[in-house]
Design an enzyme around this catalytic site. Sequence first.
Site, PDB file in Angstrom:
ATOM      1  N   CYS A  39       5.296  47.536  10.790  1.00 29.30           N
ATOM      2  CA  CYS A  39       4.756  48.848  11.189  1.00 29.30           C
ATOM      3  C   CYS A  39       3.267  48.680  11.440  1.00 29.30           C
ATOM      4  O   CYS A  39       2.606  47.902  10.760  1.00 29.30           O
ATOM      5  CB  CYS A  39       4.976  49.854  10.051  1.00 29.30           C
ATOM      6  SG  CYS A  39       4.551  51.557  10.478  1.00 29.30           S
ATOM      7  N   HIS A  63       1.597  63.759   2.607  1.00 29.94           N
ATOM      8  CA  HIS A  63       0.946  63.002   1.524  1.00 29.94           C
ATOM      9  C   HIS A  63      -0.447  63.472   1.117  1.00 29.94           C
ATOM     10  O   HIS A  63      -0.953  63.082   0.065  1.00 29.94           O
ATOM     11  CB  HIS A  63       0.908  61.499   1.823  1.00 29.94           C
ATOM     12  CG  HIS A  63       2.239  60.927   2.182  1.00 29.94           C
ATOM     13  ND1 HIS A  63       3.402  61.323   1.569  1.00 29.94           N
ATOM     14  CD2 HIS A  63       2.609  60.002   3.107  1.00 29.94           C
ATOM     15  CE1 HIS A  63       4.424  60.659   2.097  1.00 29.94           C
ATOM     16  NE2 HIS A  63       3.980  59.861   3.027  1.00 29.94           N
ATOM     17  N   CYS A  76      19.973  54.700   5.625  1.00 28.24           N
ATOM     18  CA  CYS A  76      18.554  54.754   5.971  1.00 28.24           C
ATOM     19  C   CYS A  76      18.276  53.559   6.877  1.00 28.24           C
ATOM     20  O   CYS A  76      18.374  52.415   6.431  1.00 28.24           O
ATOM     21  CB  CYS A  76      17.736  54.690   4.675  1.00 28.24           C
ATOM     22  SG  CYS A  76      15.970  54.610   4.955  1.00 28.24           S
ATOM     23  N   ASN A  95       7.178  54.849  -5.474  1.00 24.96           N
ATOM     24  CA  ASN A  95       8.004  53.713  -5.893  1.00 24.96           C
ATOM     25  C   ASN A  95       7.156  52.448  -5.833  1.00 24.96           C
ATOM     26  O   ASN A  95       6.739  52.037  -4.751  1.00 24.96           O
ATOM     27  CB  ASN A  95       9.220  53.567  -4.978  1.00 24.96           C
ATOM     28  CG  ASN A  95      10.176  54.734  -5.124  1.00 24.96           C
ATOM     29  OD1 ASN A  95      10.655  55.023  -6.218  1.00 24.96           O
ATOM     30  ND2 ASN A  95      10.439  55.440  -4.030  1.00 24.96           N
ATOM     31  N   GLU A 138      15.269  45.738   6.982  1.00 26.97           N
ATOM     32  CA  GLU A 138      16.145  46.140   5.890  1.00 26.97           C
ATOM     33  C   GLU A 138      16.749  47.519   6.165  1.00 26.97           C
ATOM     34  O   GLU A 138      16.161  48.340   6.868  1.00 26.97           O
ATOM     35  CB  GLU A 138      15.366  46.154   4.564  1.00 26.97           C
ATOM     36  CG  GLU A 138      15.018  44.742   4.135  1.00 26.97           C
ATOM     37  CD  GLU A 138      14.320  44.658   2.783  1.00 26.97           C
ATOM     38  OE1 GLU A 138      14.519  43.654   2.092  1.00 26.97           O
ATOM     39  OE2 GLU A 138      13.577  45.583   2.425  1.00 26.97           O
ATOM     40  N   CYS A 177      12.317  54.425  -1.328  1.00 27.25           N
ATOM     41  CA  CYS A 177      11.367  54.734  -0.269  1.00 27.25           C
ATOM     42  C   CYS A 177      10.125  53.866  -0.404  1.00 27.25           C
ATOM     43  O   CYS A 177       9.525  53.811  -1.468  1.00 27.25           O
ATOM     44  CB  CYS A 177      10.885  56.172  -0.356  1.00 27.25           C
ATOM     45  SG  CYS A 177      12.173  57.358  -0.385  1.00 27.25           S
ATOM     46  N   GLU A 210       7.907  53.062  12.350  1.00 24.16           N
ATOM     47  CA  GLU A 210       7.588  54.446  12.719  1.00 24.16           C
ATOM     48  C   GLU A 210       8.477  54.823  13.912  1.00 24.16           C
ATOM     49  O   GLU A 210       8.248  54.367  15.030  1.00 24.16           O
ATOM     50  CB  GLU A 210       6.089  54.512  13.073  1.00 24.16           C
ATOM     51  CG  GLU A 210       5.633  55.800  13.719  1.00 24.16           C
ATOM     52  CD  GLU A 210       6.127  57.071  13.033  1.00 24.16           C
ATOM     53  OE1 GLU A 210       6.027  57.190  11.797  1.00 24.16           O
ATOM     54  OE2 GLU A 210       6.631  57.949  13.762  1.00 24.16           O
ATOM     55  N   CYS A 229      -0.071  52.508   6.119  1.00 24.54           N
ATOM     56  CA  CYS A 229      -0.325  53.411   4.994  1.00 24.54           C
ATOM     57  C   CYS A 229      -0.411  52.531   3.738  1.00 24.54           C
ATOM     58  O   CYS A 229       0.494  51.739   3.479  1.00 24.54           O
ATOM     59  CB  CYS A 229       0.793  54.446   4.868  1.00 24.54           C
ATOM     60  SG  CYS A 229       1.026  55.418   6.382  1.00 24.54           S
ATOM     61  N   CYS A 273       2.509  51.945   1.155  1.00 19.90           N
ATOM     62  CA  CYS A 273       3.837  51.591   1.679  1.00 19.90           C
ATOM     63  C   CYS A 273       3.949  50.079   1.835  1.00 19.90           C
ATOM     64  O   CYS A 273       3.097  49.443   2.455  1.00 19.90           O
ATOM     65  CB  CYS A 273       4.050  52.286   3.022  1.00 19.90           C
ATOM     66  SG  CYS A 273       5.583  51.801   3.835  1.00 19.90           S
TER      67      CYS A 273
HETATM   68  N1  SAH Z   1       7.152  55.715   9.289  1.00 17.98           N
HETATM   69  C1  SAH Z   1       7.944  56.834   8.913  1.00 17.98           C
HETATM   70  C2  SAH Z   1       9.278  56.505   8.264  1.00 17.98           C
HETATM   71  C3  SAH Z   1       9.332  55.471   7.154  1.00 17.98           C
HETATM   72  S1  SAH Z   1       8.825  55.792   5.520  1.00 17.98           S
HETATM   73  C4  SAH Z   1       7.160  57.744   8.014  1.00 17.98           C
HETATM   74  O1  SAH Z   1       6.087  57.373   7.590  1.00 17.98           O
HETATM   75  O2  SAH Z   1       7.595  58.858   7.772  1.00 17.98           O
HETATM   76  C5  SAH Z   1       9.838  56.985   4.760  1.00 17.98           C
HETATM   77  C6  SAH Z   1       9.065  57.758   3.681  1.00 17.98           C
HETATM   78  O3  SAH Z   1       8.781  56.942   2.517  1.00 17.98           O
HETATM   79  C7  SAH Z   1       7.717  58.240   4.165  1.00 17.98           C
HETATM   80  O4  SAH Z   1       7.490  59.558   3.770  1.00 17.98           O
HETATM   81  C8  SAH Z   1       6.775  57.298   3.473  1.00 17.98           C
HETATM   82  O5  SAH Z   1       5.478  57.804   3.386  1.00 17.98           O
HETATM   83  C9  SAH Z   1       7.435  57.154   2.131  1.00 17.98           C
HETATM   84  N2  SAH Z   1       6.931  56.017   1.342  1.00 17.98           N
HETATM   85  C10 SAH Z   1       6.330  54.908   1.798  1.00 17.98           C
HETATM   86  N3  SAH Z   1       6.010  54.094   0.774  1.00 17.98           N
HETATM   87  C11 SAH Z   1       6.422  54.704  -0.346  1.00 17.98           C
HETATM   88  C12 SAH Z   1       6.428  54.343  -1.722  1.00 17.98           C
HETATM   89  N4  SAH Z   1       5.967  53.166  -2.129  1.00 17.98           N
HETATM   90  N5  SAH Z   1       6.957  55.204  -2.608  1.00 17.98           N
HETATM   91  C13 SAH Z   1       7.482  56.370  -2.200  1.00 17.98           C
HETATM   92  N6  SAH Z   1       7.544  56.752  -0.910  1.00 17.98           N
HETATM   93  C14 SAH Z   1       7.013  55.936   0.002  1.00 17.98           C
END
Ligand code: SAH
Length: 348
Positions: free
Chosen positions: A111, A222, A104, A296, A91, A339, A168, A115, A118
Amino acid sequence: MKKPELLGQDEAALAAWLAAQGEPRYRARQVLDWLRKGVLNPAAMTNLPKALRARLAEQFVCDPLVLEARECAADGVRKYRFRLASGARIETVLIPERERSTVCVSSQAGCVYACPFCHTGTLGFRGNLTAAEILAQIAAVQRDLARDPLPAPWRNEITHIVFMGMGEPLANLAHVLAAIRWLTAPWGLGISKRRITVSTVGLVPQLARLGDVGVNLAISLHAARDELRNELVPVNRSYPLARLRAALNAYPLAPKRHITLEYVLLAGINDRKADMEALVRFVRKGRERVNLIPFNPWPGASYAPTPLARAHEIAAWLVAQGVRATVRRPRGQDILAACGQLAAKEAA
Ligand code: SAH
């Protein structure tokens, strides 16, 4: 043999290929002009001779993405789902504002870093994107904006790129760097490296290599305590905060530039006073800024967002401690485009 990708070819390589076809010198510029506009299908490159269009289509992978779905949010955000040749889905999100429009992009299908907050992390890993697969996401958005422009006041020209979609980016560094080369080259999209941001979980060995490129860096922090970060960003077990700190200190920054520390606010998990005090201790105030991201939610997520009013209170408190902190405004939430909501579910 695998066909080369047309998008992301550098000017010299393209010129050499065209010369070998007996084409005049100005053809390279013509082809690059189309690619810059997001036109990837040679059949649509109407100022090229028909035979050359056919050769391009035959010899190169021209558009590696199939657009499967597009959704538009109430706030102008558009989300696109693409299918790759491998069958995997990714996406891409367009985030328009008055003075800038950001795309974006995804750098991987799925991935490995898992995390738990996410959505993409729940998918598992389906593969690295090639440079053309990364760049074709932007090209598709350009074509979409040409066909169906955003209403005023949004800006229709793409000005900023963030590697914050699925995957990533530092785990696919060679292809991400090749994509950045096309994005920044004068013969490519010609976007300033200051308008490109790479966001990472903090893969320490790769950070030094990214530092040579000079794009903006965002770190998914985080948590500023190892115990909690091990849980929220599991790769912290390999690259704990002390190693991340050393890598950030060594990261080259131009004058007046800064590193962004992203901090997703999860109610009752990492948003307490002690967590914020640890954050203040971690941040290097002159070089680093904090971007608070209210969580989110996505279907099945086991976290809740810190209320927005509380997020703003936290930001104000951080500012009072001398830390530059902002709250990221959620965009496109109604279509799961914000995000961490990207998961590229197949059509039902
Ligand atoms: N893998 C990379 C880039 C993708 S995520 C990274 O981790 O930085 C982009 C951002 O969105 C990251 O800071 C991630 O931690 C955050 N993110 C992931 N899930 C989220 C969620 N459900 N709500 C808000 N931010 C989130």
